[in-house]
Design a protein around this motif. Structure first.
Motif, PDB file in Angstrom:
ATOM      1  N   GLN A 100       0.834  -1.208   0.000  1.00 18.86           N
ATOM      2  CA  GLN A 100       0.000   0.000   0.000  1.00 18.86           C
ATOM      3  C   GLN A 100       0.871   1.261   0.000  1.00 18.86           C
ATOM      4  OE1 GLN A 100      -3.251   0.137  -0.281  1.00 18.86           O
ATOM      5  NE2 GLN A 100      -3.822  -1.972   0.110  1.00 18.86           N
ATOM      6  N   VAL A 104       0.841   4.425  -2.715  1.00 21.72           N
ATOM      7  CA  VAL A 104       0.721   5.849  -2.357  1.00 21.72           C
ATOM      8  C   VAL A 104       1.881   6.638  -2.953  1.00 21.72           C
ATOM      9  CG1 VAL A 104       0.748   7.510  -0.442  1.00 21.72           C
ATOM     10  CG2 VAL A 104      -0.622   5.419  -0.256  1.00 21.72           C
ATOM     11  N   ASP A 105       3.099   6.118  -2.799  1.00 24.54           N
ATOM     12  CA  ASP A 105       4.266   6.814  -3.352  1.00 24.54           C
ATOM     13  C   ASP A 105       4.134   7.024  -4.857  1.00 24.54           C
ATOM     14  OD1 ASP A 105       5.738   7.284  -1.067  1.00 24.54           O
ATOM     15  OD2 ASP A 105       7.216   5.724  -1.434  1.00 24.54           O
ATOM     16  N   ALA A 131      -5.342   4.383  -2.261  1.00 23.17           N
ATOM     17  CA  ALA A 131      -4.295   5.177  -1.621  1.00 23.17           C
ATOM     18  C   ALA A 131      -4.884   6.124  -0.577  1.00 23.17           C
ATOM     19  CB  ALA A 131      -3.510   5.952  -2.678  1.00 23.17           C
ATOM     20  N   THR A 135      -4.016   5.875   3.300  1.00 23.00           N
ATOM     21  CA  THR A 135      -3.345   7.039   3.881  1.00 23.00           C
ATOM     22  C   THR A 135      -4.152   7.623   5.024  1.00 23.00           C
ATOM     23  OG1 THR A 135      -2.289   7.498   1.768  1.00 23.00           O
ATOM     24  CG2 THR A 135      -2.348   9.296   3.355  1.00 23.00           C
ATOM     25  N   LEU A 164      -6.361  13.223  -1.309  1.00 19.74           N
ATOM     26  CA  LEU A 164      -5.148  12.462  -1.010  1.00 19.74           C
ATOM     27  C   LEU A 164      -3.953  13.409  -0.902  1.00 19.74           C
ATOM     28  CD1 LEU A 164      -3.450   9.871  -0.702  1.00 19.74           C
ATOM     29  CD2 LEU A 164      -3.396   9.736  -3.219  1.00 19.74           C
ATOM     30  N   VAL A 168      -1.537  14.249   2.517  1.00 18.23           N
ATOM     31  CA  VAL A 168      -0.096  14.006   2.656  1.00 18.23           C
ATOM     32  C   VAL A 168       0.722  15.301   2.684  1.00 18.23           C
ATOM     33  CG1 VAL A 168      -0.254  11.699   1.641  1.00 18.23           C
ATOM     34  CG2 VAL A 168       0.366  13.640   0.183  1.00 18.23           C
TER      35      VAL A 168
END
Length: 176
Positions: A100, A104-105, A131, A135, A164, A168
């Motif tokens: 996961q 996300v990256d 993602a 997250t 998202l 982050v």
């Protein structure tokens, strides 16, 4: 695995579209210029390939310009069913959690690189949803470990990719 594969393909396409004269350009991640961001992606691919094979953490090396090849090796490592089993000796987290994290990256850094270089980027809705869900659950740990910045407020009804990014610590309206 299908979401990882498609996110990798989309981000690799963005990397291939970067022109050398863009390397010094700024990105939504203040600590990276375009070249540094691609170098970070190279390290992400190396790291998650190693972890997917049961290996240890890796150090970031110098820019090599081969992210798409490294990313293919990462996908090969994670395409093995045993890659998803148990916990990582290198990070002490469940392997599914690491998968996961890679997703996300790839989604976030793909967006950053596309935005920084003026390229289109349309992440797969399923990858963004996955993602975002992951997250949302892991954001505090991510901030404690320095992976995420302070949240950027976005409207509750904003597109999932914007939510998202805000979660982050990226500003969805960032421009170079």
């Amino acid at each position: 695995m299908p979401l990882m594969t498609r996110a990798t393909e989309r981000t690799s396409g963005v990397v291939r579209g970067v022109r050398q004269e863009q390397f010094g350009g700024s990105t939504p991640c203040a600590e990276f210029d375009v070249r540094d961001l691609i170098n970070h992606l190279e390290w992400v691919a190396d790291l998650f390939e190693s972890l997917g094979r049961g290996g240890s953490m890796t150090e970031q090396g110098p820019y090599a310009g081969d992210f798409p090849d490294r990313a293919e090796r990462t996908l090969a490592a994670w395409s093995r069913p045993e890659a998803w089993e148990g916990s990582s000796p290198g990070m002490g987290l469940p392997m599914a959690t690491l998968g996961q994290m890679y997703l996300v990256d790839l989604v976030v850094h793909g967006w950053e690189l596309a935005r920084a270089t003026g390229q289109p980027y349309e992440p797969e809705p399923g990858a963004v949803a996955q993602a975002l869900d992951f997250t949302d659950q892991m954001v505090e740990m991510g901030r404690q470990r320095g992976a995420f910045g302070p949240p950027v407020p976005v409207p509750d009804d904003a597109p999932a990719i914007d939510r998202l990014l805000g979660l982050v610590g990226r500003d969805p309206s960032w421009t170079p």
